[in-house]
Scaffold this motif. Structure first.
Motif: not given
Length: 393
Positions: A299-301, A330-333, A350-354, A385-393
């Motif tokens: 769960g991120v933001d 599956k309904g992920y954001d 990367l796909r989604g509401n961001a 790279s994934v961890e950096d992106i998650l922090r920016k979400l």
């Protein structure tokens, strides 16, 4: 007095060949024993080859055209380029000649190509080309000098890295690009029709939608345009979950066959229940791929985020389609899909509401492509790279 014209068609008759010749305004029939093609001069006595006739006829025809294109106000600034291409397509249609077409092999690129074919007649030279480089073109086509009056690139060709191949093609024939992919550096080879180059948010105007505006005077396929928008999850037109499945089924069919039959097969997929069989195949391959994957749900933001680490990636569906599928079903954001084996130069999708474009630019990522809500990066360290992106979400 001799007139200039171009040969549109020919028929074998007693005493030689009857040629249908277009002079830019009218058609004429002449019979001769000579074998001719392209530009000619003609009078009551005969028909003669002419190197200058093609351009003369083209210019005479185009000079009398006044395009009437209906464009949304938001993209009215591309009207000039659209009208130039419209005139060229009108000339090809009347003259009975065909362009060389390169396209991206997703639903947007395929339907764009199908719309062009519906508007001006069956295409003779078309080829998927995800990368427009000297090497890619030579590999795909064993490239010889292009024997076509025009080259059309659909749903690709905007990036600076595409410039070598686009410039090569433009050397042989006038080259037009219809695209909606954002690019930080745009090249100047050919005529570029892409509203997203200066305004990334306009990437919602996907390529098939833009092409539909070009051909609206000759063919209307609103259901095809809707399906293409669904394939790219574009909000430019309203689409349904079934439209989305049809788009993915079309891509599955193309990646299964990859030959000339996709035009006829594509129409059946878009207009009959044949799409259901290819959708079932699409789902089966994804399910088998995900059986070996590792999942991290976070769960991120306030967003429901899924990170998927793949053991292996099928040729199709690729990571972008897997990510979109998990969002749809599956309904992920947000869904991030990466390769589990940490091999240099692997990609993370990367796909989604961001706004992923802003995220990757803020991280200083050098190699990336896509749209605000759909980006792929190339990296030597997927985990970091994934961890950096998650922090920016």
């Amino acid at each position: 007095m001799r007139k200039q014209g171009i040969i549109v068609s020919s028929t074998r008759v007693n005493g030689g060949t009857e040629y249908l010749i277009f002079d830019g305004e009218k058609y004429h029939r002449r019979t001769t024993r000579k074998r001719l093609r392209g530009g000619v001069e003609f009078d009551e006595k005969g028909v003669y080859p002419s190197d200058s006739a093609w351009k003369a006829v083209h210019d005479r025809f185009v000079a009398g055209l006044k395009p009437k294109l209906e464009l949304p106000d938001e993209i009215a600034f591309i009207r000039g380029q659209m009208e130039v291409l419209w005139k060229e397509l009108a000339f090809l249609k009347v003259a009975g000649v065909k362009p060389m077409v390169f396209f991206d092999g997703d639903a947007d690129g395929l339907i764009s190509t199908m719309l062009i074919s519906e508007a001006i007649g069956p295409l003779k030279m078309w080829q998927e080309a995800r990368a427009i480089s000297h090497w890619a073109l030579a590999d795909a086509f064993a490239l010889a000098p292009v024997e076509a009056p025009l080259v059309l690139l659909l749903d690709l060709g905007s990036d600076w890295n595409d410039a070598p191949g686009v410039c090569l093609l433009n050397h042989f024939a006038p080259t037009f690009i219809v695209d909606h992919h954002y690019a930080e550096r745009k090249h100047n080879c050919g005529v570029m029709i892409n509203p997203a180059l200066d305004r990334p948010e306009l990437s919602k105007y996907n390529t098939a939608y833009l092409v539909s505006l070009l051909v609206q005077n000759w063919v209307k396929k609103d259901d095809w345009v809707r399906i293409a928008a669904a394939g790219d999850r574009s909000p430019v037109v309203e689409w349904t979950k079934e439209d989305r499945k049809k788009a993915l089924a079309l891509e599955m069919a193309f990646n299964t066959s990859r030959d000339y039959r996709i035009m006829a097969l594509g129409k059946k997929i878009l207009e009959t229940d044949l799409w259901k069989a290819f959708w079932d195949l699409f789902e089966l391959i994804i399910e088998r791929t995900l059986e070996q994957a590792e999942f991290e749900e976070r769960g991120v933001d306030g967003k429901r985020v899924l990170v998927v680490w793949l053991e292996s990636t099928p040729r199709y569906p690729h990571k972008g389609k897997i990510a979109s599928y998990l969002m749809d079903e599956k309904g992920y954001d947000v869904v991030i899909v990466a390769d589990k084996p940490f091999v240099p130069k692997y990609t993370v999708t990367l796909r989604g509401n961001a706004n992923f474009l802003e995220i990757v630019k803020s991280l200083g990522v050098k190699e990336y492509w896509g749209h605000p809500n759909a980006v792929t990066i190339r990296t030597t360290d997927p985990k970091t790279s994934v961890e950096d992106i998650l922090r920016k979400l």
